[in-house]
Scaffold this motif. Structure first.
Motif, PDB file in Angstrom:
ATOM      1  N   CYS B 240      43.565  49.186  35.245  1.00 29.29           N
ATOM      2  CA  CYS B 240      42.334  49.762  34.695  1.00 29.29           C
ATOM      3  C   CYS B 240      41.645  49.123  33.627  1.00 29.29           C
ATOM      4  O   CYS B 240      42.911  48.756  32.638  1.00 29.29           O
ATOM      5  CB  CYS B 240      42.655  51.123  34.634  1.00 29.29           C
ATOM      6  SG  CYS B 240      41.139  51.832  33.950  1.00 29.29           S
ATOM      7  N   CYS B 308      35.820  55.790  32.751  1.00 32.97           N
ATOM      8  CA  CYS B 308      35.912  54.997  34.017  1.00 32.97           C
ATOM      9  C   CYS B 308      34.553  54.165  33.999  1.00 32.97           C
ATOM     10  O   CYS B 308      33.616  54.846  33.890  1.00 32.97           O
ATOM     11  CB  CYS B 308      35.962  56.012  35.245  1.00 32.97           C
ATOM     12  SG  CYS B 308      35.550  54.842  36.922  1.00 32.97           S
ATOM     13  N   CYS B 311      34.689  49.845  37.993  1.00 29.58           N
ATOM     14  CA  CYS B 311      35.265  48.340  38.355  1.00 29.58           C
ATOM     15  C   CYS B 311      35.863  48.425  39.638  1.00 29.58           C
ATOM     16  O   CYS B 311      35.745  47.365  40.552  1.00 29.58           O
ATOM     17  CB  CYS B 311      36.001  47.956  37.453  1.00 29.58           C
ATOM     18  SG  CYS B 311      37.947  48.291  37.311  1.00 29.58           S
ATOM     19  N   CYS B 314      41.294  50.237  40.618  1.00 29.16           N
ATOM     20  CA  CYS B 314      42.375  51.451  40.859  1.00 29.16           C
ATOM     21  C   CYS B 314      42.287  51.546  42.646  1.00 29.16           C
ATOM     22  O   CYS B 314      43.236  52.032  43.184  1.00 29.16           O
ATOM     23  CB  CYS B 314      42.584  52.514  40.121  1.00 29.16           C
ATOM     24  SG  CYS B 314      40.793  53.293  40.409  1.00 29.16           S
TER      25      CYS B 314
HETATM   26  S1  SF4 Z   1      37.444  52.403  38.875  1.00 27.80           S
HETATM   27 FE1  SF4 Z   1      39.322  52.837  38.313  1.00 27.80          FE
HETATM   28  S2  SF4 Z   1      40.277  50.791  37.573  1.00 27.80           S
HETATM   29 FE2  SF4 Z   1      37.974  50.718  37.428  1.00 27.80          FE
HETATM   30  S3  SF4 Z   1      37.418  51.651  35.517  1.00 27.80           S
HETATM   31 FE3  SF4 Z   1      37.478  53.255  36.692  1.00 27.80          FE
HETATM   32  S4  SF4 Z   1      39.487  54.161  36.738  1.00 27.80           S
HETATM   33 FE4  SF4 Z   1      39.775  52.224  35.893  1.00 27.80          FE
END
Ligand code: SF4
Ligand code: SF4
Ligand code: FES
Lengths: 279, 338
Positions: B240, B308, B311, B314
């Motif tokens: 992340c 969050c 992206c 995760c």
């Molecule tokens: S999608 Fe997942 S990895 Fe990306 S910013 Fe959000 S929590 Fe973090």
């Protein structure tokens, strides 16, 4: 207020010397620390904490139980794990790192003019003691002072000299001490702190209650106070969590969106009730 | 407008590398991440400006996975702090996407505001220039827009916009960006190009109202089910771009040693285990809940926007298929008066 600003490099400790070590109980020692050239690295208000580091081992957050101005910082530390085991083995002359002061501290100003009720269990007296001693130092600013303190046994009571001799002799001050189980030579009260508080039953009128101790004791004390008619704004406690940074960055000490190291450790019961029940 | 033609791209990166470490998205082994342009292996590693998100975010550039903080003489009456290691060497992150740029804004808020400036983070951040790559074709796991991030306007010092064969539109957005642009102006052209149109997001998320709703869902039974597959491996937190939790540890040998910090993960039991053995978050459910509430509620309450950035890393990385988009959707659908 603090002469050496620890804020430029908030994660880097200042080295202090341990100038005295005192046994409080079989597993609690007081460490008196000051700069080698004299004085303290920063000023700590009642209820605030500092990160104490034994350089080869690690750091831990401890409430500063008292600061004698320009003289020393005093930490009363209970042996509970790796770092504190090592700290209990050091000798006078040892150099430690300290950084701080951290946290909000007790609302000493807002409590002026009020009667004060301090309720502590075990090592929980250490943080409250900074507030208690502050009240005594500014005795005229506060009303009646009641202290209720308990521990497992007589030996486990911290700060005995103050508890039995100094504090009860101060004007308008009541000190109630209890131990969990009867023992030979003890003719004082026996029983747990929350029940004792209910028995003493201090009138909530114009009073602020401050409590600290093992989490389970705090929970029962809060229930008792509620039963006795105290409002959530009248009750203050101080919390503990595992900490690393002390400045709201490393993430771990949160309860909900509050960081105990930064926004705490002192909360009113009213504030606590806004947070998830994760403490 | 200023244009960086594609045949000049490498010269620009070379030129920038003369005065700063330039981190670019590169393929490396079977993975990809932000690595030094100068130290790349041109035979094997490919510049990936055309990919959306590389596997590893540029988090490491401003907030290294391991970072030496200060050296010590460790023992007895001679103990002392010797030297601190703030690193203010100049850096450029070239080609980060809007989600990763937002994550840096999250880090800036964490490390530089609320009473304390983290001197280690600040030294690097003050000397880092961000060159963002606007996104026009969101990928299958992208949902930045749903999290309040504008994919075509990354929060950076310079934005580049890929117009195809003609090159990149080059837009300096801040004084830092303008200064950098001046240094390479001879490699840029003046001409008019049109930025592409933003395509639709395959993954739609509606974050609105989620933080507020979660406030009443701490004890909700939903967490039991959502967390049941989680292995507490911590991968989601490592990949992340905005997870900022860290640990501080010490390394010693003989009389000497140093303190360092390293990424930590709220998914681990140790993270909150107290010296006396107690732990306020001793179960998977409690740790899982804390991670997602931190992302979607607590951070928003504290800083005004979520932790969050959408992206999608995760989602790709979780070995058991846990998906933050599903979590948001389930929260939206959950009935709260249970
Ligand atoms: S999608 Fe997942 S990895 Fe990306 S910013 Fe959000 S929590 Fe973090
Ligand atoms: S990557 Fe998946 S399994 Fe691993 S800790 Fe995160 S949510 Fe749990
Ligand atoms: S100890 Fe790091 S955030 Fe509180």
């Amino acid at each position: 207020m603090s002469d050496k600003c620890s804020c430029e490099q908030p994660l880097v400790p200042t080295v202090v010397e341990v100038v005295d070590i005192k046994d409080e109980t079989p597993d609690v020692k007081s460490f008196y620390c000051r700069l080698s050239e004299g004085g303290v690295p920063f000023n700590v208000a009642p209820g605030q904490c500092a990160m104490v580091s034994y350089l080869p081992v690690g750091e831990g957050m401890f409430s500063c139980t008292w600061q004698e101005e320009q003289e020393y910082l005093q930490f009363a530390i209970k042996k509970v794990g790796l770092l504190t085991d090592e700290l209990h083995a050091i000798e006078v002359g040892q150099k430690l790192g300290v950084r701080g002061p951290y946290g909000n501290g007790f609302p000493v100003e807002e409590c002026k003019g009020k009667d004060m009720l301090f309720i502590a269990g075990g090592i929980g007296l250490a943080p409250l003691r900074s507030f208690i001693k502050y009240c005594f130092k500014h005795r005229e600013d506060y009303g009646k002072i009641t202290i209720v303190y308990g521990s497992r046994s007589y030996a486990d009571l911290c700060f005995k000299e103050e508890l039995f001799n100094e504090w009860p002799a101060i004007k308008d001050t009541q000190v109630y001490v209890t131990i969990d189980n009867p023992e030979e030579g003890w003719d004082g009260h026996v029983g747990f702190v929350p029940a004792y508080v209910e028995e003493i039953n201090p009138n909530p009128q114009g009073l602020i209650a401050v409590t600290c101790g093992p989490p389970i004791m705090i929970k029962f004390v809060l229930q008792s106070l509620e039963k006795m008619g105290y409002t959530d704004d009248q009750v203050i406690t101080t919390l503990e969590m595992r900490m690393k940074c002390g400045i709201g960055k490393c993430g771990r000490c949160n309860i909900g969106s509050e960081y105990i190291c930064l926004d705490g450790p002192v909360f009113t019961l009213a504030q606590l009730k806004q947070l998830p029940q994760e403490w | 407008m200023k244009i960086l033609s594609k045949d000049k791209l490498e010269s620009v990166l070379d030129k920038l590398s003369e005065s700063a470490e330039v981190f670019v998205p590169l393929s490396r082994a079977n993975s990809s991440g932000f690595y030094s342009w100068k130290n790349r292996n041109p035979e094997k590693e490919r510049l990936m400006l055309d990919a959306l998100n590389v596997y590893l975010s540029p988090k490491n550039v401003g907030f290294p996975q391991n970072e030496k903080m200060y050296s010590i003489i460790q023992s007895g009456p001679n103990a002392e702090i010797k030297e601190t290691f703030e690193d203010s060497s100049p850096r450029i992150i070239f080609g980060l996407r809007a989600c990763d740029a937002r994550a840096i804004r999250c880090m800036d808020d964490v490390f530089l505001t609320r009473g304390y400036e983290d001197s280690f983070y600040k030294a690097r951040r003050d000397n880092t220039v961000l060159i963002g790559n606007a996104c026009y074709e969101p990928g299958p796991n992208c949902f930045c827009q749903g999290m309040g991030v504008d994919p075509v306007e990354p929060e950076v010092d310079i934005i580049i916009r890929d117009t195809g064969a003609q090159g990149y539109i080059w837009e300096a957005k801040t004084p830092k960006g303008e200064e950098l642009t001046e240094g390479i102006s001879s490699l840029l052209q003046e001409k008019e190009l049109k930025a592409p149109e933003l395509k639709a997001f395959p993954t739609q998320v509606d974050y609105s109202g989620v933080a507020e709703k979660l406030k009443g869902m701490f004890e909700h039974p939903i967490w039991e089910g959502l967390s049941s597959a989680c292995q507490n491996c911590g991968i989601c937190t490592y990949v992340c771009p905005s997870c900022h939790c860290f640990d501080i540890q010490v390394k010693t040998w003989g009389e000497e040693g140093y303190r360092f910090r390293c990424w930590d993960s709220c998914m681990y039991t140790e993270y909150t285990t107290e010296a006396g053995g107690g732990n306020p978050r001793s179960t998977t459910k409690e740790r899982f809940r804390n991670r997602f509430l931190h992302k979607l509620e607590f951070f928003t309450e504290r800083y005004g926007y979520p932790l969050c950035t959408g992206c999608g890393r995760c989602i790709v990385a979780c070995p058991t298929g846990i998906n933050i988009v599903n979590i948001i959707n389930e929260v939206k659908e959950a009935s709260v008066d249970v």
